[in-house]
Scaffold this active site. Structure first.
Site, PDB file in Angstrom:
ATOM      1  N   GLU A  80       0.807  -1.214   0.000  1.00 51.80           N
ATOM      2  CA  GLU A  80       0.000   0.000   0.000  1.00 51.80           C
ATOM      3  C   GLU A  80       0.839   1.263   0.000  1.00 51.80           C
ATOM      4  O   GLU A  80       0.510   2.250  -0.632  1.00 51.80           O
ATOM      5  CB  GLU A  80      -0.951   0.013   1.205  1.00 51.80           C
ATOM      6  CG  GLU A  80      -2.240   0.784   0.980  1.00 51.80           C
ATOM      7  CD  GLU A  80      -2.146   2.281   1.208  1.00 51.80           C
ATOM      8  OE1 GLU A  80      -3.049   2.996   0.752  1.00 51.80           O
ATOM      9  OE2 GLU A  80      -1.192   2.770   1.849  1.00 51.80           O
ATOM     10  N   ASP A  81       1.945   1.241   0.738  1.00 55.64           N
ATOM     11  CA  ASP A  81       2.808   2.421   0.747  1.00 55.64           C
ATOM     12  C   ASP A  81       4.258   1.973   0.702  1.00 55.64           C
ATOM     13  O   ASP A  81       4.595   0.866   1.146  1.00 55.64           O
ATOM     14  CB  ASP A  81       2.545   3.269   1.999  1.00 55.64           C
ATOM     15  CG  ASP A  81       3.016   4.713   1.808  1.00 55.64           C
ATOM     16  OD1 ASP A  81       3.340   5.082   0.656  1.00 55.64           O
ATOM     17  OD2 ASP A  81       3.072   5.459   2.795  1.00 55.64           O
ATOM     18  N   ILE A 114       3.366   4.807   5.454  1.00 58.00           N
ATOM     19  CA  ILE A 114       4.648   4.813   6.161  1.00 58.00           C
ATOM     20  C   ILE A 114       5.460   6.047   5.779  1.00 58.00           C
ATOM     21  O   ILE A 114       5.205   6.684   4.745  1.00 58.00           O
ATOM     22  CB  ILE A 114       5.496   3.548   5.882  1.00 58.00           C
ATOM     23  CG1 ILE A 114       5.843   3.444   4.388  1.00 58.00           C
ATOM     24  CG2 ILE A 114       4.777   2.298   6.346  1.00 58.00           C
ATOM     25  CD1 ILE A 114       6.813   2.317   4.070  1.00 58.00           C
ATOM     26  N   ASN A 152      -4.499   7.590   7.505  1.00 60.09           N
ATOM     27  CA  ASN A 152      -4.244   6.955   6.217  1.00 60.09           C
ATOM     28  C   ASN A 152      -2.741   6.973   5.924  1.00 60.09           C
ATOM     29  O   ASN A 152      -2.109   5.948   5.817  1.00 60.09           O
ATOM     30  CB  ASN A 152      -5.039   7.670   5.124  1.00 60.09           C
ATOM     31  CG  ASN A 152      -4.975   6.951   3.801  1.00 60.09           C
ATOM     32  OD1 ASN A 152      -3.905   6.708   3.283  1.00 60.09           O
ATOM     33  ND2 ASN A 152      -6.140   6.585   3.265  1.00 60.09           N
ATOM     34  N   ASP A 153      -2.168   8.191   5.830  1.00 56.98           N
ATOM     35  CA  ASP A 153      -0.743   8.285   5.513  1.00 56.98           C
ATOM     36  C   ASP A 153      -0.093   9.339   6.405  1.00 56.98           C
ATOM     37  O   ASP A 153      -0.775  10.220   6.949  1.00 56.98           O
ATOM     38  CB  ASP A 153      -0.567   8.664   4.029  1.00 56.98           C
ATOM     39  CG  ASP A 153       0.855   8.431   3.529  1.00 56.98           C
ATOM     40  OD1 ASP A 153       1.637   7.763   4.230  1.00 56.98           O
ATOM     41  OD2 ASP A 153       1.178   8.925   2.438  1.00 56.98           O
ATOM     42  N   HIS A 162      -0.314   0.588   7.232  1.00 60.92           N
ATOM     43  CA  HIS A 162      -0.940   1.375   6.159  1.00 60.92           C
ATOM     44  C   HIS A 162       0.134   2.340   5.636  1.00 60.92           C
ATOM     45  O   HIS A 162       1.162   1.891   5.145  1.00 60.92           O
ATOM     46  CB  HIS A 162      -2.181   2.054   6.766  1.00 60.92           C
ATOM     47  CG  HIS A 162      -3.166   2.589   5.788  1.00 60.92           C
ATOM     48  ND1 HIS A 162      -4.393   3.069   6.176  1.00 60.92           N
ATOM     49  CD2 HIS A 162      -3.120   2.736   4.441  1.00 60.92           C
ATOM     50  CE1 HIS A 162      -5.060   3.477   5.095  1.00 60.92           C
ATOM     51  NE2 HIS A 162      -4.302   3.299   4.044  1.00 60.92           N
ATOM     52  N   ASN A 174      -5.755  11.616   1.424  1.00 60.66           N
ATOM     53  CA  ASN A 174      -5.152  10.292   1.296  1.00 60.66           C
ATOM     54  C   ASN A 174      -3.635  10.391   1.467  1.00 60.66           C
ATOM     55  O   ASN A 174      -3.151  10.581   2.562  1.00 60.66           O
ATOM     56  CB  ASN A 174      -5.575   9.709  -0.058  1.00 60.66           C
ATOM     57  CG  ASN A 174      -5.377   8.226  -0.155  1.00 60.66           C
ATOM     58  OD1 ASN A 174      -4.446   7.675   0.403  1.00 60.66           O
ATOM     59  ND2 ASN A 174      -6.254   7.557  -0.869  1.00 60.66           N
TER      60      ASN A 174
HETATM   61 CA   LIG Z   1       3.795   7.681   2.948  1.00 61.42          CA
END
Ligand SMILES: [Ca+2]
Length: 312
Positions: free
Chosen positions: A53-54, A117, A168-169, A115, A224
């Site tokens: 995801e990241d 990072i 989320n981020d 999620h 996001n």
């Molecule tokens: Ca990130």
């Protein structure tokens, strides 16, 4: 009369519902078509099957990848396994991934659900990895110290705060200092669905430090991804359902001033505002979320599936 009133209200409700459904589908780009844009040499990364995801690439070419996210209503290929942080050395000819061992007595590995990072490198070259975690679908930020020799992450701290309810981020600006996106305003699952459906745009961005926590920007229709320019002067915030990227100027007191908005539109016209370097209709990659570049190569991650490594 009462029946007429009821019918009128029902009619109004249905009309409102239908209007919102159309705009909801447009915000989700539900019927958007993807015209492929290919790159000459792409390979799926071996060992990534349940999400990437990241990801973040250090200047040295070491990439951290967050894998195994479980999120309500999103498919998971490994629903019974905890998530993990993978390491990939992009200096290698044919790089593979290695799962970083997590040490530290206070960390519950079984509920790890990573999620977004971000990394922060100290003056003494200590690398900290900050990870958004959703144990039992709650939100925390886990602070780790990267131990390169041992290929492990030492867990230092779990950060929770009432202004960090739907993370989320994140983007780190210090070892325990970061900006974070909350992708929803409500915590309750039912209210969250309505918030999204009605397009309330109540999602927001918070600055966190051990001594100060503050909302720095709000009014987003699903904030996001977040990142910072290499010189540290500008913060970029992706607004998923408005199809925009916001550019903010970062000040010494950590406040953010909106500078401009980049709309992701006219992408295939003569004068695109954004260049599309790779596009694919889902046969290779499904639900890509992140991409980063190192020495002419592009690493692309996905919410719940694979990762792709391409020559640009
Ligand atoms: Ca990130």
């Amino acid at each position: 009369m009462a029946k007429l009133m009821l019918l009128t209200l029902l009619g109004l409700g249905l009309a409102l519902f239908r209007d919102h459904r159309a705009s909801y589908q447009a915000r989700l780009n539900a019927f958007g078509e993807v015209k492929p844009v290919e790159l000459p040499n792409c390979n799926l990364v071996k060992g990534i099957e349940s999400g990437s995801e990241d990801l973040e690439i250090l200047p040295s070419g070491l990439a951290f990848i967050s894998s195994g996210l479980k999120y309500p209503e999103i498919k998971s290929f490994e629903p019974d396994k905890p998530g993990k942080i993978l390491l990939m050395d992009l200096n290698e000819e044919d790089p593979t991934v290695l799962e970083l061992k997590i040490t530290g007595s206070k960390f519950d590995h079984s509920s790890f659900n990573p999620h977004g990072i971000s990394t922060f490198t100290d003056e003494d070259n200590t690398v900290y990895l900050l990870v958004v975690n959703h144990p039992d679908f709650k939100s925390t930020v886990e602070l780790f110290k990267f131990q390169e020799e041992e290929k492990s992450l030492l867990h230092l701290k779990t950060i929770r705060h009432e202004l960090l309810p739907n993370l989320n981020d994140i983007v780190a600006v210090g070892p325990e200092h970061f900006y974070a996106t909350n992708d929803h305003y409500f915590v309750d699952h039912y209210l969250r669905s309505w918030e999204l459906y009605l397009g309330l745009a109540w999602s927001y961005v918070v600055y966190y430090s051990p001594t100060e926590v503050q909302v720095m920007a709000d009014g987003f229709d699903f904030a996001n991804g977040i990142n910072i320019s290499p010189d540290g002067k500008y913060v970029y915030i992706g607004e998923l359902l408005a199809h925009k990227i916001h550019v903010y100027e970062k000040h010494a007191n950590w406040t953010l001033t909106p500078l401009k908005v980049i709309r992701i539109q006219n992408i295939l016209t003569e004068e695109p505002k954004v260049t599309r370097v790779y596009a694919e209709n889902g046969t290779v990659l499904q639900g890509s979320t992140v991409a980063s570049v190192y020495k002419g190569k592009l690493l692309i991650g996905t919410v719940f599936q694979k990762a792709l490594y391409c020559e640009l």
